[in-house]
Design a protein around this motif. Structure first.
Motif, PDB file in Angstrom:
ATOM      1  N   LEU A 327      38.905  43.941  23.250  1.00 32.15           N
ATOM      2  CA  LEU A 327      39.897  44.972  23.558  1.00 32.15           C
ATOM      3  C   LEU A 327      39.703  46.242  22.753  1.00 32.15           C
ATOM      4  N   PHE A 328      39.475  46.140  21.457  1.00 33.43           N
ATOM      5  CA  PHE A 328      39.534  47.302  20.568  1.00 33.43           C
ATOM      6  C   PHE A 328      38.217  48.064  20.448  1.00 33.43           C
ATOM      7  N   TYR A 329      37.127  47.497  20.933  1.00 29.92           N
ATOM      8  CA  TYR A 329      35.839  48.192  20.841  1.00 29.92           C
ATOM      9  C   TYR A 329      35.935  49.591  21.460  1.00 29.92           C
ATOM     10  N   ASN A 330      35.345  50.556  20.801  1.00 30.93           N
ATOM     11  CA  ASN A 330      35.325  51.937  21.294  1.00 30.93           C
ATOM     12  C   ASN A 330      36.738  52.509  21.462  1.00 30.93           C
ATOM     13  N   GLN A 331      37.631  52.149  20.512  1.00 31.16           N
ATOM     14  CA  GLN A 331      39.032  52.593  20.546  1.00 31.16           C
ATOM     15  C   GLN A 331      39.765  52.104  21.791  1.00 31.16           C
ATOM     16  N   GLY A 332      39.272  51.009  22.385  1.00 34.35           N
ATOM     17  CA  GLY A 332      39.870  50.496  23.610  1.00 34.35           C
ATOM     18  C   GLY A 332      39.495  51.285  24.842  1.00 34.35           C
ATOM     19  N   GLN A 333      38.600  52.246  24.691  1.00 37.49           N
ATOM     20  CA  GLN A 333      38.228  53.138  25.794  1.00 37.49           C
ATOM     21  C   GLN A 333      37.015  52.563  26.539  1.00 37.49           C
ATOM     22  N   CYS A 334      37.206  51.393  27.127  1.00 40.58           N
ATOM     23  CA  CYS A 334      36.165  50.706  27.890  1.00 40.58           C
ATOM     24  C   CYS A 334      36.754  50.279  29.229  1.00 40.58           C
ATOM     25  N   CYS A 335      36.057  50.559  30.304  1.00 42.80           N
ATOM     26  CA  CYS A 335      36.564  50.179  31.617  1.00 42.80           C
ATOM     27  C   CYS A 335      36.631  48.669  31.779  1.00 42.80           C
ATOM     28  N   CYS A 336      35.775  47.932  31.059  1.00 46.30           N
ATOM     29  CA  CYS A 336      35.759  46.479  31.191  1.00 46.30           C
ATOM     30  C   CYS A 336      36.489  45.790  30.044  1.00 46.30           C
ATOM     31  N   ALA A 337      37.227  46.523  29.238  1.00 44.12           N
ATOM     32  CA  ALA A 337      37.909  45.936  28.087  1.00 44.12           C
ATOM     33  C   ALA A 337      38.748  44.726  28.491  1.00 44.12           C
ATOM     34  N   GLY A 338      38.765  43.706  27.621  1.00 43.78           N
ATOM     35  CA  GLY A 338      39.583  42.526  27.879  1.00 43.78           C
ATOM     36  C   GLY A 338      41.037  42.832  27.592  1.00 43.78           C
ATOM     37  N   SER A 339      41.652  43.585  28.474  1.00 46.40           N
ATOM     38  CA  SER A 339      42.960  44.175  28.191  1.00 46.40           C
ATOM     39  C   SER A 339      44.135  43.314  28.633  1.00 46.40           C
ATOM     40  N   ARG A 340      43.866  42.180  29.276  1.00 49.66           N
ATOM     41  CA  ARG A 340      44.903  41.179  29.540  1.00 49.66           C
ATOM     42  C   ARG A 340      44.459  39.887  28.853  1.00 49.66           C
ATOM     43  N   THR A 341      44.990  39.623  27.681  1.00 49.34           N
ATOM     44  CA  THR A 341      44.593  38.441  26.916  1.00 49.34           C
ATOM     45  C   THR A 341      45.495  37.277  27.306  1.00 49.34           C
ATOM     46  N   PHE A 342      44.968  36.376  28.138  1.00 43.84           N
ATOM     47  CA  PHE A 342      45.711  35.188  28.561  1.00 43.84           C
ATOM     48  C   PHE A 342      45.419  34.054  27.579  1.00 43.84           C
ATOM     49  N   VAL A 343      46.457  33.486  26.988  1.00 46.56           N
ATOM     50  CA  VAL A 343      46.298  32.435  25.986  1.00 46.56           C
ATOM     51  C   VAL A 343      47.099  31.205  26.422  1.00 46.56           C
ATOM     52  N   HIS A 344      46.443  30.043  26.350  1.00 52.19           N
ATOM     53  CA  HIS A 344      47.114  28.806  26.742  1.00 52.19           C
ATOM     54  C   HIS A 344      48.302  28.539  25.832  1.00 52.19           C
ATOM     55  N   GLU A 448      46.965  28.272  37.413  1.00 47.92           N
ATOM     56  CA  GLU A 448      47.884  29.395  37.206  1.00 47.92           C
ATOM     57  C   GLU A 448      47.146  30.626  36.700  1.00 47.92           C
ATOM     58  N   VAL A 449      46.269  30.450  35.717  1.00 42.82           N
ATOM     59  CA  VAL A 449      45.603  31.607  35.134  1.00 42.82           C
ATOM     60  C   VAL A 449      44.604  32.220  36.101  1.00 42.82           C
ATOM     61  N   THR A 474      34.371  26.366  36.628  1.00 42.68           N
ATOM     62  CA  THR A 474      35.468  26.627  37.570  1.00 42.68           C
ATOM     63  C   THR A 474      35.913  28.083  37.509  1.00 42.68           C
ATOM     64  N   LEU A 475      36.123  28.585  36.298  1.00 39.99           N
ATOM     65  CA  LEU A 475      36.581  29.963  36.143  1.00 39.99           C
ATOM     66  C   LEU A 475      35.509  30.957  36.572  1.00 39.99           C
ATOM     67  N   THR A 476      34.268  30.657  36.265  1.00 37.31           N
ATOM     68  CA  THR A 476      33.179  31.558  36.657  1.00 37.31           C
ATOM     69  C   THR A 476      33.179  31.802  38.157  1.00 37.31           C
ATOM     70  N   ARG A 477      33.400  30.752  38.916  1.00 37.15           N
ATOM     71  CA  ARG A 477      33.358  30.881  40.370  1.00 37.15           C
ATOM     72  C   ARG A 477      34.671  31.378  40.960  1.00 37.15           C
ATOM     73  N   ALA A 478      35.771  31.132  40.280  1.00 38.04           N
ATOM     74  CA  ALA A 478      37.074  31.480  40.846  1.00 38.04           C
ATOM     75  C   ALA A 478      37.491  32.916  40.564  1.00 38.04           C
ATOM     76  N   LEU A 479      37.050  33.474  39.442  1.00 37.78           N
ATOM     77  CA  LEU A 479      37.492  34.819  39.057  1.00 37.78           C
ATOM     78  C   LEU A 479      36.810  35.880  39.912  1.00 37.78           C
ATOM     79  N   LYS A 480      37.597  36.802  40.428  1.00 39.05           N
ATOM     80  CA  LYS A 480      37.083  37.872  41.278  1.00 39.05           C
ATOM     81  C   LYS A 480      36.726  39.077  40.399  1.00 39.05           C
ATOM     82  N   ALA A 481      35.526  39.013  39.833  1.00 39.28           N
ATOM     83  CA  ALA A 481      35.086  40.055  38.907  1.00 39.28           C
ATOM     84  C   ALA A 481      33.575  40.178  38.978  1.00 39.28           C
TER      85      ALA A 481
END
Length: 534
Positions: A327-344, A448-449, A474-481
């Motif tokens: 998230l914080f790399y490059n002051q957060g100024q990244c289009c691909c930043a992990g800006s939604r941190t989902f935690v179990h 859910e995630v 599972t996540l690799t194939r399911a995530l639309k990214a």
């Protein structure tokens, strides 16, 4: 976007003098501040580089804008002027496109051997390596990113990308095809023509390499518009391109604003191909202008709101550090930043406490000083936008764990900010903030995630932190990214394609896929008079 950590290219003989001049070595006060102290930032260091090129580059020469206008580019550490840069508009774009068209239709670049083009690209990479220290300093001064990041990550990858594309130049070829009938069929892969390119301000040099490298390797000519916030490094390195032997008119640089220079380039009838990196909103405008003009093909690398998923089996300490960097790399100024941190939910509370502690220790300060992890945001507009999102997060009921304020009294510094108890419908969970704001959300199970991660208009990247191979698959194939990082994040390589699903754009950059953006495929069919020999 960001770059993988690499070793510095500063030469051993020159590096000590340069590092002393910017406060890296002992004997000078470094003055680093943790963000949660009340001490003001020290007087910023004077960058050890001169601004030499502020004019437009058209047909191999640095020239004033036709209007004579200039615009300021400022130091984000202070908000003070660095230089006034020529402000290109429609007439200048017309001049640049005319030069590129003549260079393509009549000049040597698309007609020289691919091997000769390759050698020029390699000479350019060598020159950048020789001048890496000045280029890095100029990039930091104009953009605000940490000096260590520029020297260790971005300049080496910039050089690597041009060497990579130099290697492709003489390996672009078509196919022979078995047709149903007495015909010889072959395909030719030909340069598309004049490429218009518009790059953003968050990674000026890397975006330059992603665009210019494949276009030139394929034999095209280029008109590139820089971001108005960060025009200086593109002008500097383009000078080196001509020192490397690039013919006049092959690469033209127009600095200016989007509604004028950018719109003129996107809608120009004599531009054969358009590539844009920036916001989704601007991408829609760009696509519309291209469609209304000559239906030129467009590649778009746009915004993101990438999920970073921390599964229940995670080593929390490692997950916190990786999510922090995502998230914080490059002051957060990244289009691909992990800006939604989902935690179990099983590790959520522990993660929150450790994420808060890590952000609180993040070192904010003058990006030219050793040990600084976070410099200023790029300009006042971005600075104010981020603060508005932080206020929105508080007002919507998210828990502000740390940060949330301006850092210092000068420049565009923002405290590293962490929100917990973030809900999917909050603006800080939906919009691309493009700043140092971590939003942490809780989830119960993998289905859910997946659903919540994909319930976004964006689809640029995603991160997954797990020790379970089945979960990762599972996540690799399911995530639309367009990119999914497993137990890593922001790993970039010249050969790895990059691009998005949905409103994160279309087309891919880097790797072999980027060449397709700058080639026309022509089928050639020849009738055989004596098919008996087939």
């Amino acid at each position: 976007m960001a770059a993988r950590r690499m070793s510095s290219l500063l030469s051993p003989s020159y590096a000590p003098a340069l590092l002393r001049s910017i406060g890296y070595c002992s004997g000078r006060g470094i003055g680093i501040n943790k963000f949660n102290t009340s001490a003001a930032l020290e007087e910023p260091i004077t960058p050890p580089v001169r601004v030499e090129h502020t004019k437009l580059l058209i047909n191999g020469e640095f020239v004033d804008a036709a209007s004579g206008k200039t615009f300021p580019t400022v130091d984000p550490r202070t908000g003070q002027l660095i230089a006034n840069v020529a402000e290109g508009d429609t007439e200048d774009v017309n001049r640049a496109v005319s030069a590129a068209r003549k260079a393509f239709d009549e000049g040597p670049w698309p007609r020289m051997t691919a091997y000769e083009r390759s050698k020029i690209l390699l000479r350019f990479a060598d020159l950048v390596e020789k001048h890496a220290d000045e280029i890095a300093a100029l990039e930091v001064w104009d953009n605000g990113k940490p000096y260590d990041q520029a020297t260790s990550d971005e300049i080496p990858l910039f050089i690597r990308l041009f060497r990579y594309y130099a290697g492709w130049a003489d390996k672009i070829h078509g196919l022979t095809i078995q047709a149903d009938g007495p015909h010889h069929v072959e395909t030719l892969h030909e340069p598309i023509g004049v490429a218009g390119q518009i790059i953003p301000w968050n990674f000026p040099l890397l975006m330059y390499s992603w665009k210019v490298g494949p276009a030139l390797a394929c034999g095209n000519t280029v008109v590139l518009k820089t971001a108005e916030q960060t025009p200086l490094s593109a002008l500097y390195v383009s000078k080196l391109f001509h020192e490397a032997g690039l013919p006049p008119g092959v690469l033209n640089i127009v600095s200016g604003y989007g509604p004028t220079a950018g719109a003129a380039l996107a809608s120009h009838m004599d531009v054969d191909k358009l590539a844009f990196t920036g916001s989704t909103e601007t991408g829609k405008i760009i696509l519309g202008l291209a469609a209304k003009s000559n239906l030129k093909p467009v590649t778009l690398e746009l915004g993101g709101k990438s999920p970073f998923i921390v599964c229940e089996d995670a080593n929390v300490d490692e997950a916190v550090e990786l999510a922090h960097a995502a998230l914080f790399y490059n002051q957060g100024q990244c289009c691909c930043a992990g800006s939604r941190t989902f935690v179990h939910e099983r590790v959520y509370d522990e993660f929150i406490e450790k994420a808060k502690a890590r952000a609180s220790k993040r070192v904010v300060g003058d990006p030219f000083k050793k040990g600084v992890e976070q410099g200023p945001q790029v300009d006042s507009e971005q600075f104010n936008k981020i603060l508005r999102y932080i206020s929105s997060g508080v007002e919507s009921g998210a828990t502000l764990e740390t940060g949330g304020q301006r850092f210092g009294s000068n420049g565009y510094y923002i405290e590293p900010t962490v929100f917990s108890n973030v809900q999917d419908d909050m603006l800080i969970a939906k919009d691309e903030i493009f700043g140092p704001v971590q939003s942490i959300l809780k989830f119960k199970d993998i289905n859910e995630v997946i659903q919540r991660s994909n319930a976004s208009s964006f689809g640029l990247a995603a991160g997954v932190f797990t020790q379970n191979l089945d979960t990762a698959n599972t996540l690799t194939r399911a995530l639309k990214a367009g990119t999914v990082w497993i137990n890593c994040f922001d790993v970039f390589d010249a050969a790895i394609p990059f691009g998005g699903y949905k409103m994160s754009g279309h087309g891919r950059e880097k790797g072999i896929y980027s060449l397709n953006n700058y080639l026309q495929i022509k089928a050639v069919v020849t009738r055989l008079k004596n098919p008996a020999w087939l």
